[in-house]
Design a protein around this motif. Sequence first.
Motif, PDB file in Angstrom:
ATOM      1  N   PHE A 168       8.180  57.545 -16.283  1.00 17.57           N
ATOM      2  CA  PHE A 168       6.566  57.935 -16.178  1.00 17.57           C
ATOM      3  C   PHE A 168       6.561  59.391 -17.324  1.00 17.57           C
ATOM      4  O   PHE A 168       5.383  59.221 -17.984  1.00 17.57           O
ATOM      5  N   LEU A 169       7.404  60.114 -17.659  1.00 13.03           N
ATOM      6  CA  LEU A 169       7.285  60.903 -18.685  1.00 13.03           C
ATOM      7  C   LEU A 169       7.223  60.197 -19.917  1.00 13.03           C
ATOM      8  O   LEU A 169       6.456  60.753 -20.956  1.00 13.03           O
ATOM      9  N   ARG A 170       8.133  59.429 -20.155  1.00 16.24           N
ATOM     10  CA  ARG A 170       8.048  58.573 -21.484  1.00 16.24           C
ATOM     11  C   ARG A 170       6.668  57.894 -21.630  1.00 16.24           C
ATOM     12  O   ARG A 170       5.921  57.896 -22.783  1.00 16.24           O
ATOM     13  N   ASP A 171       5.952  57.253 -20.668  1.00 15.08           N
ATOM     14  CA  ASP A 171       4.595  56.447 -20.996  1.00 15.08           C
ATOM     15  C   ASP A 171       3.770  57.389 -21.073  1.00 15.08           C
ATOM     16  O   ASP A 171       2.866  57.234 -22.072  1.00 15.08           O
ATOM     17  N   VAL A 172       3.780  58.487 -20.415  1.00 14.29           N
ATOM     18  CA  VAL A 172       2.408  59.365 -20.523  1.00 14.29           C
ATOM     19  C   VAL A 172       2.396  60.172 -22.050  1.00 14.29           C
ATOM     20  O   VAL A 172       1.581  60.487 -22.784  1.00 14.29           O
ATOM     21  N   THR A 173       3.702  60.597 -22.529  1.00 14.58           N
ATOM     22  CA  THR A 173       3.914  61.289 -23.531  1.00 14.58           C
ATOM     23  C   THR A 173       3.604  60.367 -24.656  1.00 14.58           C
ATOM     24  O   THR A 173       2.729  60.640 -25.528  1.00 14.58           O
ATOM     25  N   PHE A 174       3.889  59.087 -24.898  1.00 12.57           N
ATOM     26  CA  PHE A 174       3.491  58.077 -25.502  1.00 12.57           C
ATOM     27  C   PHE A 174       1.911  57.861 -25.737  1.00 12.57           C
ATOM     28  O   PHE A 174       1.369  57.778 -26.806  1.00 12.57           O
TER      29      PHE A 174
ATOM     30  N   TYR B 294      -0.145  53.797 -37.235  1.00 16.83           N
ATOM     31  CA  TYR B 294      -0.654  53.723 -35.747  1.00 16.83           C
ATOM     32  C   TYR B 294      -0.154  52.583 -34.981  1.00 16.83           C
ATOM     33  O   TYR B 294       0.418  52.767 -33.943  1.00 16.83           O
ATOM     34  N   LEU B 295      -0.053  51.440 -35.547  1.00 13.03           N
ATOM     35  CA  LEU B 295       0.651  50.370 -35.085  1.00 13.03           C
ATOM     36  C   LEU B 295       2.147  50.318 -34.902  1.00 13.03           C
ATOM     37  O   LEU B 295       2.748  49.984 -33.765  1.00 13.03           O
ATOM     38  N   GLY B 296       2.568  51.054 -35.762  1.00 18.34           N
ATOM     39  CA  GLY B 296       4.188  51.429 -35.792  1.00 18.34           C
ATOM     40  C   GLY B 296       4.675  52.131 -34.610  1.00 18.34           C
ATOM     41  O   GLY B 296       5.598  52.080 -34.030  1.00 18.34           O
ATOM     42  N   LEU B 297       3.679  53.132 -34.010  1.00 13.04           N
ATOM     43  CA  LEU B 297       3.995  53.834 -32.768  1.00 13.04           C
ATOM     44  C   LEU B 297       4.398  53.127 -31.664  1.00 13.04           C
ATOM     45  O   LEU B 297       5.350  53.370 -31.004  1.00 13.04           O
ATOM     46  N   TYR B 298       3.710  51.754 -31.488  1.00  7.84           N
ATOM     47  CA  TYR B 298       3.935  50.939 -30.569  1.00  7.84           C
ATOM     48  C   TYR B 298       5.327  50.254 -30.626  1.00  7.84           C
ATOM     49  O   TYR B 298       6.116  49.969 -29.854  1.00  7.84           O
ATOM     50  N   VAL B 299       5.626  49.976 -32.042  1.00 14.25           N
ATOM     51  CA  VAL B 299       7.039  49.603 -32.365  1.00 14.25           C
ATOM     52  C   VAL B 299       7.976  50.741 -31.702  1.00 14.25           C
ATOM     53  O   VAL B 299       9.085  50.218 -31.146  1.00 14.25           O
ATOM     54  N   VAL B 300       8.003  51.956 -31.943  1.00  8.78           N
ATOM     55  CA  VAL B 300       8.584  52.845 -31.670  1.00  8.78           C
ATOM     56  C   VAL B 300       8.979  53.051 -30.051  1.00  8.78           C
ATOM     57  O   VAL B 300       9.773  53.185 -29.475  1.00  8.78           O
ATOM     58  N   TYR B 301       7.733  52.892 -29.367  1.00  7.89           N
ATOM     59  CA  TYR B 301       7.663  52.771 -27.885  1.00  7.89           C
ATOM     60  C   TYR B 301       8.523  51.719 -27.329  1.00  7.89           C
ATOM     61  O   TYR B 301       9.264  51.719 -26.415  1.00  7.89           O
ATOM     62  N   VAL B 302       8.298  50.338 -28.033  1.00 10.54           N
ATOM     63  CA  VAL B 302       9.040  49.290 -27.379  1.00 10.54           C
ATOM     64  C   VAL B 302      10.622  49.581 -27.785  1.00 10.54           C
ATOM     65  O   VAL B 302      11.349  49.117 -26.467  1.00 10.54           O
ATOM     66  N   LEU B 303      10.958  50.039 -28.596  1.00  9.58           N
ATOM     67  CA  LEU B 303      12.348  50.330 -29.018  1.00  9.58           C
ATOM     68  C   LEU B 303      12.938  51.537 -28.002  1.00  9.58           C
ATOM     69  O   LEU B 303      13.972  51.352 -27.388  1.00  9.58           O
ATOM     70  N   THR B 304      12.036  52.273 -27.546  1.00  5.19           N
ATOM     71  CA  THR B 304      12.348  53.312 -26.566  1.00  5.19           C
ATOM     72  C   THR B 304      12.746  52.699 -25.305  1.00  5.19           C
ATOM     73  O   THR B 304      13.636  53.143 -24.441  1.00  5.19           O
ATOM     74  N   VAL B 305      11.599  51.803 -24.943  1.00  4.12           N
ATOM     75  CA  VAL B 305      11.920  51.249 -23.471  1.00  4.12           C
ATOM     76  C   VAL B 305      13.093  50.080 -23.621  1.00  4.12           C
ATOM     77  O   VAL B 305      13.841  50.423 -22.705  1.00  4.12           O
ATOM     78  N   ILE B 306      13.344  49.788 -24.571  1.00  2.00           N
ATOM     79  CA  ILE B 306      14.704  48.744 -24.707  1.00  2.00           C
ATOM     80  C   ILE B 306      15.812  49.674 -24.675  1.00  2.00           C
ATOM     81  O   ILE B 306      16.776  49.359 -23.990  1.00  2.00           O
ATOM     82  N   ILE B 307      15.940  50.560 -25.348  1.00  2.20           N
ATOM     83  CA  ILE B 307      16.962  51.479 -25.463  1.00  2.20           C
ATOM     84  C   ILE B 307      17.471  52.186 -23.886  1.00  2.20           C
ATOM     85  O   ILE B 307      18.476  52.365 -23.463  1.00  2.20           O
ATOM     86  N   SER B 308      16.227  52.602 -23.593  1.00  7.53           N
ATOM     87  CA  SER B 308      16.397  53.315 -22.084  1.00  7.53           C
ATOM     88  C   SER B 308      17.063  52.272 -20.977  1.00  7.53           C
ATOM     89  O   SER B 308      17.812  52.887 -20.282  1.00  7.53           O
TER      90      SER B 308
END
Length: 588
Positions: free
Chosen positions: A203-209, A234-248
């Motif tokens: 939840f905190l991860r999604d709200v922060t991004f 700006y588009l690369g921010l979503y790539v960072v989000y995807v990587l964060t989800v996968i690593i988590s």
Amino acid sequence: MSLVVYLSLLLAVPCHQQVASGSRVLSSLPGIGLTERPLNTTPTMMFQNSNDECDLVMNLSAVNRCAFVKNTPDCSMEDGFINYLRVAFCLLPPNLTPLTITLCIIWLLFLFIMLGITASKFFCPNLSAISSSLHLTHNVAGVTFLALGNGAPDIFSAMAAFSHPHTAGLAVGALFGAGIFVTTVVAGSVALVKPFAVASRPFLRDVTFYMVAVFWTFVMLYRGTTTLGETLGYLGLYVVYVLTVIISAYIYNRQKHSVNSSVRNGAHIPEFHSSDSSDDDVPCLTAGTIQQEYESEYRPLLPYSESTGQILLSSLNPVDNRKWRRKSCSWRVFKVLKIPLEVLLLLCIPVVDPDKEDRNWRRPLNCLHLITAPLVCVLTFQSGIYGEYMIQGQFPLWLLILLLGLFLSAIVFCTTTNESPPKYHPLFALLGFVVSAVLISSVASEVVSLLHMLGVVLSLSNTVLGLTLLAWGNSIGDCFSDITIAKQGYPRMAISACFGGIIFNMLFGVGLGCVVQMVQTHSDVQFESEGLLTWILAGSLGLSLVLSFVIVPLCRFHLGRAYGIFLLIFYGIFLVIALLTEFGKIHV
């Protein structure tokens, strides 16, 4: 949904009468304009009224509006199949304009239904089949293909709106408006239906991004311009989000696996709970298991082989007889109204279902798809501009596509059987994905053009139309589906869908819209904000996220009914302030 649309229009009519009788023009309304400037040059601000000349039509008498629309290049509306401004002012006599508006609203509802059906029954299943063929994990598929499938109407609507300066406000209004609607109304409804403890770290991860994405968008609007490099970041921010989800997910699965291994070795260790856990950990039947048991229950005892004609007719039947008997009368009436549209889509778009034993292989229909699907792409891509294209000025492109389709269809029909799909059957999922994406893009362009016409006729800015009608139309399906998921006992899954999907929609809706314009015009994209409504919209979304970021941890990540009521009240206050600002009651 239709009730919401009509109520919003009834609110707008009195304001429209006041505006039409005065000397104020639409170009002074708050909204977002979109202009371009050459690369590496000093930005030059362009006034909104120089771009919105067509909006002056409402200052003319009723008898002169048709001629004005026909003779003004600004009213051409090239991004759709229909020029809705000519429909509004030239199709029927001026005294029948309310009838014309009513017919356009009915058509708008039909377009929203078509968007929903195409996305849910054709676009998403084919994306699921593609991700299954690529052997993607559930986490990767969820934040990529599933997010694209769920957000297709929003993304394509935003890209269509960014394609024209007059409708750029629709994109900003729709993306911010949908963000507020989903994070308040949908999330609040889930909390009301099924109070639960949310997974803290996701939840905190999604709200922060999402807060970062909203702030970045706010900075772009405040600066009034964005470059290609900034948009790619700006588009690369979503790539960072995807990587964060996968690593988590990887870290959580390793921790869970180590604990389970310790338990198997005989050590007494308390049950493992993680703040990253979600409803996916609950043992339940998957869609594939349910589908297989459902098919095995009704599988005939004796071998039965259908003829080619019977397979074609059954494939084109969108009604499940067993489901039909269980549903209510209202569902049946709505289903009957959708049947013609669903049959047409079944004729044009192939669907591969990896959960079925035969992967939804229908030999006669799939062979027909090789003819109809490419034709649909040619006739609908970019509002049908290639439908009249002539190769070297002599041979029509659509005829060449038709001949190639007939040739491929004949080869597939002669080299396959009705019983088993060919090895290349997954390629039909790619074909279905492309065709459904083209159709969604075309329908989204029509929705944007139609909403722009309603804004001109009702003297409403594109921003307020985006945050109301377009945002509601694109989000109402998510609202019902998330509430249903919560009622079934998976509120965590529903709340994750609320925040995960809108991050994708905003970053790709704005990012891809800007990139496409830069590639087409070879210039930077420049935004213009000329009113308070835009900042109220961005500020309200940011405030709702900050409040959720603070209140939810203070409540120990338990979302109760009080929090749900608070979110619904917040959206109501925001909507009242936005409408009062639009009607000039609140100003600076």
